[in-house]
Enzyme design. Structure first.
Site, PDB file in Angstrom:
ATOM      1  N   ASP A   1     -13.177   4.071  -0.363  1.00 36.92           N
ATOM      2  CA  ASP A   1     -12.225   3.305  -0.126  1.00 36.92           C
ATOM      3  C   ASP A   1     -11.742   2.979   1.197  1.00 36.92           C
ATOM      4  O   ASP A   1     -11.323   2.909   2.179  1.00 36.92           O
ATOM      5  CB  ASP A   1     -10.200   4.332  -0.168  1.00 36.92           C
ATOM      6  CG  ASP A   1      -9.262   2.748  -0.455  1.00 36.92           C
ATOM      7  OD1 ASP A   1      -9.821   1.124   0.846  1.00 36.92           O
ATOM      8  OD2 ASP A   1      -8.438   4.219  -0.057  1.00 36.92           O
TER       9      ASP A   1
ATOM     10  N   LYS B   1      -9.529  -1.146   6.062  1.00 31.95           N
ATOM     11  CA  LYS B   1      -8.706  -0.322   7.073  1.00 31.95           C
ATOM     12  C   LYS B   1      -9.416   0.253   8.804  1.00 31.95           C
ATOM     13  O   LYS B   1     -10.626  -0.431   9.214  1.00 31.95           O
ATOM     14  CB  LYS B   1      -9.029   1.539   6.529  1.00 31.95           C
ATOM     15  CG  LYS B   1      -9.020   1.361   5.163  1.00 31.95           C
ATOM     16  CD  LYS B   1      -8.591   3.187   4.428  1.00 31.95           C
ATOM     17  CE  LYS B   1      -7.626   3.134   3.237  1.00 31.95           C
ATOM     18  NZ  LYS B   1      -6.486   3.528   3.376  1.00 31.95           N
TER      19      LYS B   1
ATOM     20  N   ASP C   1      -6.420  -2.572  -0.584  1.00 30.67           N
ATOM     21  CA  ASP C   1      -6.401  -1.697   0.330  1.00 30.67           C
ATOM     22  C   ASP C   1      -5.250  -0.695  -1.287  1.00 30.67           C
ATOM     23  O   ASP C   1      -5.253   0.652  -0.985  1.00 30.67           O
ATOM     24  CB  ASP C   1      -5.821  -0.993   1.339  1.00 30.67           C
ATOM     25  CG  ASP C   1      -5.766   0.137   2.123  1.00 30.67           C
ATOM     26  OD1 ASP C   1      -6.607   0.666   1.322  1.00 30.67           O
ATOM     27  OD2 ASP C   1      -5.693   0.445   2.858  1.00 30.67           O
TER      28      ASP C   1
ATOM     29  N   ARG D   1      -3.153   2.542  -6.790  1.00 28.46           N
ATOM     30  CA  ARG D   1      -2.365   2.073  -8.297  1.00 28.46           C
ATOM     31  C   ARG D   1      -3.084   0.958  -9.132  1.00 28.46           C
ATOM     32  O   ARG D   1      -2.345   1.425  -9.931  1.00 28.46           O
ATOM     33  CB  ARG D   1      -1.187   1.608  -7.819  1.00 28.46           C
ATOM     34  CG  ARG D   1      -0.956   0.215  -6.750  1.00 28.46           C
ATOM     35  CD  ARG D   1      -0.115  -0.035  -5.668  1.00 28.46           C
ATOM     36  NE  ARG D   1       0.172   1.274  -4.404  1.00 28.46           N
ATOM     37  CZ  ARG D   1       1.303   0.824  -3.531  1.00 28.46           C
ATOM     38  NH1 ARG D   1       2.053  -0.303  -3.734  1.00 28.46           N
ATOM     39  NH2 ARG D   1       0.609   1.941  -2.589  1.00 28.46           N
TER      40      ARG D   1
HETATM   41  N1  BES Z   1      -6.365   6.434  -0.464  1.00 26.51           N
HETATM   42  C1  BES Z   1      -5.429   5.782   0.223  1.00 26.51           C
HETATM   43  C2  BES Z   1      -4.008   6.077   1.089  1.00 26.51           C
HETATM   44  C3  BES Z   1      -3.916   7.361   2.206  1.00 26.51           C
HETATM   45  C4  BES Z   1      -4.470   6.978   3.360  1.00 26.51           C
HETATM   46  C5  BES Z   1      -4.332   8.723   1.293  1.00 26.51           C
HETATM   47  C6  BES Z   1      -4.158   8.114   4.151  1.00 26.51           C
HETATM   48  C7  BES Z   1      -4.999   9.490   2.272  1.00 26.51           C
HETATM   49  C8  BES Z   1      -4.683   9.622   4.337  1.00 26.51           C
HETATM   50  C9  BES Z   1      -5.190   4.507   0.020  1.00 26.51           C
HETATM   51  O1  BES Z   1      -5.675   3.824  -1.017  1.00 26.51           O
HETATM   52  C10 BES Z   1      -4.158   3.310   0.519  1.00 26.51           C
HETATM   53  O2  BES Z   1      -5.080   2.746   1.078  1.00 26.51           O
HETATM   54  N2  BES Z   1      -2.380   2.998   0.238  1.00 26.51           N
HETATM   55  C11 BES Z   1      -1.532   2.359   0.861  1.00 26.51           C
HETATM   56  C12 BES Z   1      -0.562   1.628   0.803  1.00 26.51           C
HETATM   57  C13 BES Z   1      -0.977   0.321   0.797  1.00 26.51           C
HETATM   58  C14 BES Z   1      -1.637  -0.985   2.076  1.00 26.51           C
HETATM   59  C15 BES Z   1       0.478  -0.393   0.450  1.00 26.51           C
HETATM   60  C16 BES Z   1      -1.358   2.821   2.426  1.00 26.51           C
HETATM   61  O3  BES Z   1      -0.945   3.889   2.214  1.00 26.51           O
HETATM   62  O4  BES Z   1      -1.607   2.748   3.762  1.00 26.51           O
HETATM   63 ZN    ZN Z   2      -7.241   4.650  -1.805  1.00 23.85          ZN
HETATM   64 MN    MN Z   3      -6.436   1.906  -0.508  1.00 24.46          MN
END
Ligand code: BES
Ligand code: ZN
Ligand code: MN
Length: 501
Positions: free
Chosen positions: A273, A280, A350, A354
């Site tokens: 990711d 990120k 990101d 979901r």
């Molecule tokens: N895979 C990440 C969530 C994550 C973050 C898991 C850090 C483990 C450690 C997920 O896909 C993500 O990026 N979520 C975002 C959502 C936001 C853009 C609404 C997040 O949590 O920042």
């Molecule tokens: Zn993710």
């Molecule tokens: Mn993500």
């Protein structure tokens, strides 16, 4: 390449301690240990245990260890490793698992390959349940993830574990625990693999081979099949990568299982990711190779459920993609059409988990899953809320959530329920599509779950956010850095049923 783990032989038998053959005898001790146990083992080590306790060298707080040579005649083994359990009332499945793992870590450092656990301290568990947990823990602890080193660290694994117990059915329960431990380790290996070794196609293949046990049929959908099924969310997330997305379906349908229920285990399989165009920050991004932990967990759990021949129909559905910012990648503002027909305005690429889970949950329901659970490293917000200690639990209706919580308690895993009040749904409003995918920071773990709920259809559904628990940043006495295999035991316990009707 070296293997990451070996599954030890595990026996359970009843025997007087002096006759037990092993390189080291492990003796668990609660803070309020019984005098009889204390006297027998203190005598064996010539009073060294009593002396260590008197000097405060060994207390026995949880996971403290104290090794001593057996100096009395008449014992077959030559060493005892005492392992502290802390207060007896705290000694449930998680404590016993960590005690066993701490003992294994000492035994492996000392190059002792044959270990016997003398099951003299019940803690607050039923005897046979403890044997199950120990069989699993001894297997899980026999793991070394450094498989890509060209000159691997000297590796040493246990070969033989003897669980010395008089409990009825102990041998069967030890074997069952070993099956679960093996499944947990197989998931940890996949989760530890970096993104260049594991892309959606290879994840699907490796998951298929893990799931290929008696009674399980496996299918893999390629991008053409996903297209035909209208899975616009999964295809959309996969579009920025040279590696096409996949979906894997593994069904376990044992003869004689109740026909009116089918457990549906749905896993997030993002093999890496980057965040996509909503990219990120560099710091810590390497961790995002574990973004397929949910996928590995549901496949490992299905494998264990099938090998244990649990009498329940179950299906694992894995959605897998690589979230990359390529030339054809999703852009913020793009609108995707899901397999369910709902349209989504992707305001943040990101928030991809979901999206792919939306299509996977819908499909699992479509093929007959009555009781859904999805498992995903879904949100950083869940780590903010619960840290690295506790898995976030969401779901409806309440009896289903309670069933999952009870399964987690039996499995010795920490979960905590989070709310799904209707008011949160407003945050998903879009001006030009049915919903947006990323409502922003407040209650981020909850709004992600609210999004999933829209795709789960009628009937029981729960969501486990393992963003914090899937990966250990620090080594502990009972667990090295890296993939933990969190929540697999909970899913297997869930498979033991009964499922609420
Ligand atoms: N895979 C990440 C969530 C994550 C973050 C898991 C850090 C483990 C450690 C997920 O896909 C993500 O990026 N979520 C975002 C959502 C936001 C853009 C609404 C997040 O949590 O920042
Ligand atoms: Zn993710
Ligand atoms: Mn993500």
């Amino acid at each position: 390449m070296p293997v990451a783990y070996e599954v030890p032989r595990i026996d359970a038998l009843s025997a007087p301690p002096p006759s037990v053959q092993a390189d080291v005898l492990v003796v668990p001790i609660a803070e309020e240990h019984s005098p009889a146990i204390f006297v027998e083992f203190d005598a064996a080590v010539g009073g060294a245990l009593g002396a260590a306790l008197a000097r405060g060298e060994f207390t026995p707080k949880a996971l403290e260890t104290f090794g001593a040579a057996i100096v009395t005649g008449g014992w077959t083994a030559s060493r005892i490793l005492f392992v502290g359990g802390g207060p007896r009332e705290e000694m449930g499945p998680e404590r016993f698992r960590r005690m066993a793992a701490s003992a294994v870590s000492v035994a492996r450092q000392q190059r002792r390959a044959r270990v016997a656990w003398l099951d003299v301290e019940p803690g607050r568990m039923e005897d046979v349940d403890r044997i199950d947990v120990l069989g699993e823990a001894f297997t899980v602890a026999n793991f070394d993830g450094g498989i890509h080193k060209s000159r691997p660290d000297p590796r040493f694994f246990l070969t033989d574990v003897t669980l010395v117990s008089a409990a009825a059915g102990a041998a069967d329960r030890a074997a069952a625990g070993r099956i679960v431990g093996d499944a947990v380790n197989s998931a940890r290996v996949l989760i530890n693999e970096p993104g260049n070794f594991l892309v959606p196609a290879t994840l699907a293949e490796k998951a298929a081979s893990l799931a290929s046990v008696e009674g399980v049929t496996v299918e893999i959908f390629d991008e053409r099949r996903l297209e035909a099924l209208g899975m616009g969310l999964l295809l959309g997330v996969g579009r920025g990568s040279a590696e096409p997305p996949r979906m894997l379906i593994a069904r376990y349908e044992p003869a004689g299982a109740p026909a009116d229920v089918m457990l549906g285990l749905v896993g997030k399989g993002i093999t890496f990711d980057t965040g996509g165009i909503s990219i990120k920050p560099a710091d810590g991004m390497e961790r995002m190779k574990d973004d397929m932990a949910g996928a590995a967990s549901v496949v490992a759990a299905l494998r264990a459920i099938a090998l244990l021949r649990l009498p329940v129909r179950a299906v694992a559905v894995v959605a897998s993609a690589e979230n990359m910012p390529g030339g054809r990648a999703l852009k913020p503002g793009d609108i995707l059409r899901s397999a369910s027909g709902l349209t989504v305005e992707v305001n943040n690429t990101d928030a991809e988990g979901r999206l792919i889970l939306g299509d996977a949950l819908w499909y699992a329901r479509q093929i007959g899953a009555t009781h859904l659970v999805d498992v995903a490293t879904l949100t950083g917000a869940c780590i903010v809320a619960l840290g690295k200690i506790t898995t976030g639990l969401f779901g409806t209706p309440q009896p289903w959530v309670d069933t999952i919580r009870a399964a987690a308690d039996r499995g010795g895993e920490k979960v905590w329920q989070m709310p799904l009040f209707d008011e949160y749904k407003e945050t998903l409003k879009s001006d030009i599509a049915d919903m947006i995918n990323s409502p922003g920071r407040p209650a981020g773990a909850v709004t992600a779950a609210m999004f999933l709920k829209e795709f789960a259809g009628p009937g029981p559904w729960a969501h486990l956010d393992i963003a914090g628990t899937a990966w250990a940043d620090e080594a502990k006495a009972w667990m090295p850095r890296g993939a933990t295999g969190a929540i697999i035991r909970t899913l297997v316990e869930l498979g033991r049923g009964p499922l609420p009707r």
